[in-house]
Write a protein that holds these residues in place. Structure first.
Motif, short mmCIF file in Angstrom:
data_model
loop_
_atom_site.label_atom_id
_atom_site.label_comp_id
_atom_site.label_asym_id
_atom_site.label_seq_id
_atom_site.Cartn_x
_atom_site.Cartn_y
_atom_site.Cartn_z
N UNK A 107 0.75 -1.24 -0.07
CA UNK A 107 0.20 0.05 0.00
C UNK A 107 0.78 1.26 -0.04
N UNK A 108 0.77 2.06 -1.00
CA UNK A 108 1.32 3.23 -1.10
C UNK A 108 0.53 4.71 -0.87
N UNK A 109 1.14 5.34 -0.15
CA UNK A 109 0.45 6.78 0.25
C UNK A 109 1.06 7.65 -0.80
N UNK A 110 0.23 8.42 -1.73
CA UNK A 110 0.77 9.19 -2.88
C UNK A 110 0.43 10.71 -2.61
N UNK A 111 1.22 11.48 -2.40
CA UNK A 111 1.04 12.81 -2.02
C UNK A 111 0.50 13.53 -3.38
N UNK A 112 -0.39 14.34 -3.26
CA UNK A 112 -1.19 14.97 -4.73
C UNK A 112 -1.48 16.30 -4.33
N UNK A 113 -0.87 17.32 -5.50
CA UNK A 113 -1.26 18.60 -5.10
C UNK A 113 -2.48 18.70 -6.14
N UNK A 114 -3.61 18.91 -5.67
CA UNK A 114 -4.94 18.95 -6.56
C UNK A 114 -5.00 20.30 -7.16
N UNK A 197 3.38 13.61 -22.01
CA UNK A 197 2.71 13.25 -23.15
C UNK A 197 1.29 13.38 -23.30
N UNK A 198 0.71 13.13 -24.45
CA UNK A 198 -0.44 13.24 -24.91
C UNK A 198 -1.45 12.55 -24.11
N UNK A 199 -2.71 13.09 -24.03
CA UNK A 199 -3.76 12.16 -23.12
C UNK A 199 -5.11 12.84 -23.20
N UNK A 200 -5.90 11.81 -23.17
CA UNK A 200 -7.25 12.31 -23.12
C UNK A 200 -8.29 12.06 -21.85
N UNK A 201 -7.26 11.78 -20.97
CA UNK A 201 -8.02 11.78 -19.48
C UNK A 201 -8.34 13.09 -19.02
N UNK A 202 -9.14 13.21 -17.87
CA UNK A 202 -9.58 14.41 -17.44
C UNK A 202 -8.59 14.36 -15.81
N UNK A 203 -7.88 15.44 -15.70
CA UNK A 203 -6.80 15.43 -14.69
C UNK A 203 -7.07 16.30 -13.41
N UNK A 204 -6.78 15.95 -12.12
CA UNK A 204 -7.40 16.42 -11.05
C UNK A 204 -5.98 17.32 -10.58
N UNK A 205 -4.90 16.85 -10.43
CA UNK A 205 -3.69 17.15 -9.97
C UNK A 205 -2.80 16.36 -10.34
N UNK A 206 -1.38 16.51 -9.52
CA UNK A 206 -0.23 15.63 -9.99
C UNK A 206 0.38 15.34 -8.85
N UNK A 207 1.45 14.25 -8.80
CA UNK A 207 2.25 13.76 -7.57
C UNK A 207 3.90 14.24 -7.96
N UNK A 208 4.46 14.73 -7.12
CA UNK A 208 5.76 14.94 -7.33
C UNK A 208 6.60 13.73 -7.36
N UNK A 209 6.02 12.43 -7.04
CA UNK A 209 6.81 11.35 -7.07
C UNK A 209 6.90 10.68 -8.51
#
Length: 257
Positions: A107-114, A197-209
């Protein structure tokens, strides 16, 4: 063909395991797809991973690589060592005795800047769902996500477990550049981008990892069967993590459950 017909009618494998018969699909002359279900679910994915682990620990001569997906396993082989039909029979025997034990899940805890620059669709998704951006973040970060497979790009993680309220179709026109580490939703799937890269997904934020780093002992941070939990962080912490990751000072540890 006799072997395939025996599987379709009901073999020891299907009776003992209570699972639908496997389908073996030739992919050219050096690969076979072992399809273990017609629908995507956790049980099918557990069986895919168990089969991949079994072939890794007790290889069949001629197999060069296995690639687990949501509900099937791609088996690449050398036809000079083993012929396709012989391999199908060997895989069928392996499936008949396959044991799917309780997973020791990482189990990983992934930090996210939303939001901010990488959360390109946070505001739009909130409007679509009739809730606030803060509620989208709270819902998204409250779930446990299963890594069903790694694919599309090195280390790219496909996630199950997206709360139903956040299920959203992909964009009709893909964007041409999404930053590495972006956290997205496409339909009922979640993802973590490993590379820009390119993408058609919808994005809520990013992780620095970094999900993919060829300089690490294990280049891929995640693997199929892992569990991901997202932890919202503020911009200041995200920037500090960016700098620490760039210096190679961040070591991601998983909890084993």
């Amino acid at each position: 063909m006799k072997f395939l017909k025996r599987l379709r009618k009901g073999s020891a494998f299907s009776e003992q395991q209570g699972q639908p018969p496997a389908r073996f699909l030739h992919c050219g002359d050096s690969a076979i797809a072992v399809e273990l279900a017609s629908e995507i679910d956790e049980t099918a994915n557990q069986r895919v991973i168990a089969l991949a682990d079994s072939l890794d620990k007790r290889p069949i001569d001629g197999i060069e690589e296995v690639v687990p997906t949501y509900r099937s396993l791609l088996v690449l082989y050398d036809p000079c060592i083993i012929r396709g039909q012989k391999l199908i029979e060997a895989l069928g025997d392996r499936l008949a005795s396959l044991v799917v034990s309780a997973e020791a899940r990482r189990t990983f805890s992934i930090p996210v800047l939303y939001g901010h620059e990488a959360g390109l669709d946070l505001e739009e998704m909130a409007k679509m769902k009739g809730i606030s951006p803060e509620e989208v973040i709270a819902i998204h970060s409250s779930a446990d996500y299963r890594v069903y497979m790694i694919g599309f790009a090195p280390g790219f993680a496909y996630l199950g477990g997206v709360p139903e309220i956040l299920h959203t179709p992909r964009r009709k026109v893909p964007r041409q550049h999404i930053v590495a580490g972006s956290i997205g939703i496409g339909g009922k799937q979640g993802n973590i981008n490993s590379l820009a890269g390119p993408s058609g997904w919808l994005f809520l934020g990013r992780t620095p990892l970094k999900l993919f780093d060829p300089n690490r002992t294990e280049p891929f941070m995640l693997r199929a069967g892992d569990v991901v939990k997202f932890r919202p962080v503020e911009r200041e912490e995200a920037l500090e993590l960016d700098a620490a990751v760039a210096r190679g000072e961040v070591s991601v540890e998983a909890n084993i459950l």
